[in-house]
Design a protein around this motif. Structure first.
Motif, PDB file in Angstrom:
ATOM      1  N   THR A   5       0.835  -1.200   0.000  1.00 20.04           N
ATOM      2  CA  THR A   5       0.000   0.000   0.000  1.00 20.04           C
ATOM      3  C   THR A   5       0.870   1.250   0.000  1.00 20.04           C
ATOM      4  OG1 THR A   5      -1.808  -1.132   1.147  1.00 20.04           O
ATOM      5  CG2 THR A   5      -1.756   1.270   1.281  1.00 20.04           C
ATOM      6  N   ARG A   6       1.898   1.255   0.839  1.00 20.56           N
ATOM      7  CA  ARG A   6       2.802   2.408   0.878  1.00 20.56           C
ATOM      8  C   ARG A   6       3.526   2.579  -0.462  1.00 20.56           C
ATOM      9  NH1 ARG A   6       6.416   2.147   6.200  1.00 20.56           N
ATOM     10  NH2 ARG A   6       6.777   4.337   5.636  1.00 20.56           N
ATOM     11  N   ALA A   7       3.944   1.462  -1.062  1.00 21.22           N
ATOM     12  CA  ALA A   7       4.578   1.535  -2.379  1.00 21.22           C
ATOM     13  C   ALA A   7       3.613   2.107  -3.405  1.00 21.22           C
ATOM     14  CB  ALA A   7       5.049   0.152  -2.816  1.00 21.22           C
ATOM     15  N   GLY A   8       2.362   1.662  -3.332  1.00 18.42           N
ATOM     16  CA  GLY A   8       1.365   2.131  -4.279  1.00 18.42           C
ATOM     17  C   GLY A   8       1.125   3.622  -4.194  1.00 18.42           C
ATOM     18  N   TRP A   9       0.906   4.123  -2.988  1.00 15.26           N
ATOM     19  CA  TRP A   9       0.648   5.556  -2.825  1.00 15.26           C
ATOM     20  C   TRP A   9       1.887   6.374  -3.157  1.00 15.26           C
ATOM     21  CZ3 TRP A   9      -3.983   6.475  -3.486  1.00 15.26           C
ATOM     22  CH2 TRP A   9      -5.011   5.799  -2.840  1.00 15.26           C
TER      23      TRP A   9
END
Length: 256
Positions: free
Chosen positions: A29-33
């Protein structure tokens, strides 16, 4: 260099190796955002971009949703799916080619699938139609199919499919596309057909098994320098700063 994920993808892969799927979901999720906010030096996520680098961000969010499902965190997976559908739809305001819009529809269907939301079948059919409608604007479907946007949409499916396939490539690029590139609409629409038929079952299999394989990186078979302490395999998968067993995605160990 691909996209700027600030090391979160590598952390997600390490968490998968540890079977810590909640942490993997958080890191994806952090990579995505991170990628969605600043995909790559000189690339604005809200501007036209023929390669569609921002697609990596969508792919990471979708993989995060799978991780949450495997970790039995259904509410978080649902939220990620709803977010992903909204972001995919919003990105049509930046990415401006009709075939990219079709791929974003494919991504929206993927988010419904990985999060267990209603409407995935209809969403894939809408993507098929969009690919057919975009055909007149496509000179080389193979070129579009290998851009970062399209590759990101394929990678999620391929990673989920690795689990039941003993770590092998269960859905190669050629199987995900049609056989006739001279019919670009049908060639690319096959992506949505294959996903509609196979992706939901593969996601449910991962959830039932409680296992998501790591993505596939650089591989070596029958090595004399690594052996997996968990399953004994000597086949190695080097991916995202981790050295993993190709078969079971646990960390593998050097033998000399």
């Amino acid at each position: 260099m691909r996209t700027q994920d600030a090391g979160h993808r590598a952390a997600a892969v390490a968490a998968i190796a540890d079977r810590d799927y909640r942490r993997a979901g958080d890191e994806y999720t952090r990579a995505g955002w991170r990628v969605l906010s600043d995909p790559r030096e000189g690339i604005d996520p809200f501007d036209a971009d023929e390669k569609g680098w921002v697609g990596d961000g969508l792919g990471y969010l979708a993989t995060g949703a799978v991780c949450y499902r495997v970790a039995s965190l259904e509410t978080r997976a649902t939220r990620r799916g709803v977010e992903g559908v909204a972001v995919a739809e919003d990105l049509t305001n930046g990415l401006d080619h009709p075939v990219q819009h079709a791929c974003l529809k494919e991504f929206a269907a993927d988010f419904r699938t990985v999060a267990g939301l209603d409407g995935a079948d209809g969403a894939y059919r809408a993507a098929e139609t969009a690919y057919e409608d975009a055909a007149s604007a496509v000179d080389s479907p193979q070129t579009w199919g290998t851009t970062p946007l399209f590759e990101a949409a394929a990678t999620v499916l391929q990673q989920v499919a690795r689990g039941p396939a003993d770590g092998e490539i269960a859905i190669p690029w050629a199987d995900l596309h049609g056989t006739d590139p001279d019919d670009p609409g049908r060639f690319l629409a096959q992506r949505a057909v294959v996903k509609r038929q196979r992706f939901p079952g593969l996601v449910e299999r991962a959830v039932d098994d409680g296992f998501l394989a790591a993505p596939r990186g650089t591989t070596e078979y029958d090595t004399d320098h690594h052996r997996c302490p968990h399953c004994g395999s000597t086949d190695v998968n080097w991916v995202a700063e981790s050295v993993l067993c190709l078969r079971c995605s646990h960390p593998t160990a050097e033998t000399n």
